[in-house]
Design an enzyme around this catalytic site. Structure first.
Site, mmCIF file in Angstrom:
data_model
loop_
_atom_site.group_PDB
_atom_site.id
_atom_site.type_symbol
_atom_site.label_atom_id
_atom_site.label_comp_id
_atom_site.label_asym_id
_atom_site.label_seq_id
_atom_site.Cartn_x
_atom_site.Cartn_y
_atom_site.Cartn_z
ATOM 1 N N LYS A 173 -13.592 -44.947 0.627
ATOM 2 C CA LYS A 173 -13.893 -46.379 0.717
ATOM 3 C C LYS A 173 -12.865 -47.218 -0.051
ATOM 4 C CE LYS A 173 -18.916 -45.826 1.381
ATOM 5 N NZ LYS A 173 -20.257 -46.243 0.881
ATOM 6 N N TYR B 254 -22.235 -49.833 10.359
ATOM 7 C CA TYR B 254 -23.419 -49.823 9.494
ATOM 8 C C TYR B 254 -24.626 -50.493 10.144
ATOM 9 C CZ TYR B 254 -20.997 -47.901 5.418
ATOM 10 O OH TYR B 254 -20.348 -47.072 4.539
ATOM 11 N N ASN C 125 -19.168 -46.987 -4.048
ATOM 12 C CA ASN C 125 -19.426 -45.594 -4.406
ATOM 13 C C ASN C 125 -18.430 -44.600 -3.813
ATOM 14 O OD1 ASN C 125 -20.356 -45.783 -1.829
ATOM 15 N ND2 ASN C 125 -22.421 -45.027 -2.239
ATOM 16 N N HIS D 219 -17.979 -42.250 1.896
ATOM 17 C CA HIS D 219 -19.075 -42.175 2.871
ATOM 18 C C HIS D 219 -19.227 -40.734 3.334
ATOM 19 C CE1 HIS D 219 -21.537 -43.011 6.414
ATOM 20 N NE2 HIS D 219 -20.728 -42.200 7.071
ATOM 21 N N GLU E 79 -20.215 -41.547 14.428
ATOM 22 C CA GLU E 79 -19.342 -42.150 13.417
ATOM 23 C C GLU E 79 -17.888 -41.725 13.602
ATOM 24 O OE1 GLU E 79 -22.770 -42.513 9.944
ATOM 25 O OE2 GLU E 79 -21.050 -41.198 9.622
#
Ligand code: IDP
Ligand code: MG
Length: 141
Positions: free
Chosen positions: A10, A50, A113, A116, A127
């Protein structure tokens, strides 16, 4: 049987130069890296990716974060890929992630965080297709 999962490094981890360390942990975990690219997600792309979270209170924050800079989607292959990769990354909230996991080492907060990971084989297929065409997943393309 081998199956697949989608990892994404990310924007927080990319901007802190953690790509190398995270890719090494993926390698050391026994995952085969099928492809890798660095992309800046558009708002539309992030909202589509998302979509399952669109009613959640953190959705706007999540989209702003995921479009704040480049990220690195990486389709991975391994026996038990989804579960094993989620073990490698640790809990969503780095404060709850186990020692030695990617999020424990490199994530800064519940939203930022670091990585993913797909949550099921079915979602992994969707995805991966969000970022990679079928052609791109062939060895000789
Ligand atoms: P996961 O990434 O561990 O599968 P999900 O619940 O699917 O976690 O949430 C997707 C992403 O949304 C998380 O990785 C994190 O970046 C963000 N997120 C999840 N819960 C929160 C929250 O309560 N506040 C802010 N961001 C959140
Ligand atoms: Mg999830």
């Amino acid at each position: 049987m081998n199956n697949r999962t989608l990892a994404i490094i990310k924007p927080d981890a990319v901007s802190k130069n953690y790509i190398g360390q995270i890719v090494k942990m993926i390698n050391d975990g026994g995952f085969k890296i099928l492809r890798m690219k660095m992309v800046c997600m558009s708002k539309k792309s992030a909202e589509g990716f998302y979509e399952i979270h669109k009613e959640r209170p953190f959705f706007v924050e999540l989209i702003e974060f995921m479009t704040s800079g480049p990220c690195v989607p990486i389709p991975l292959e391994k026996e038990n890929a989804v579960e094993d990769y989620r073990k490698l990354i640790g809990a969503t909230n780095p404060a709850e992630a186990e020692e030695g996991t990617i999020r424990k080492l490199y994530a800064e907060s519940l939203s930022k965080n670091a990585v993913h990971g797909s949550d099921s084989d079915e979602n992994a297929v969707k995805e991966i297709a969000h970022f990679f065409s079928r052609d791109e997943l062939l060895n000789n393309k």
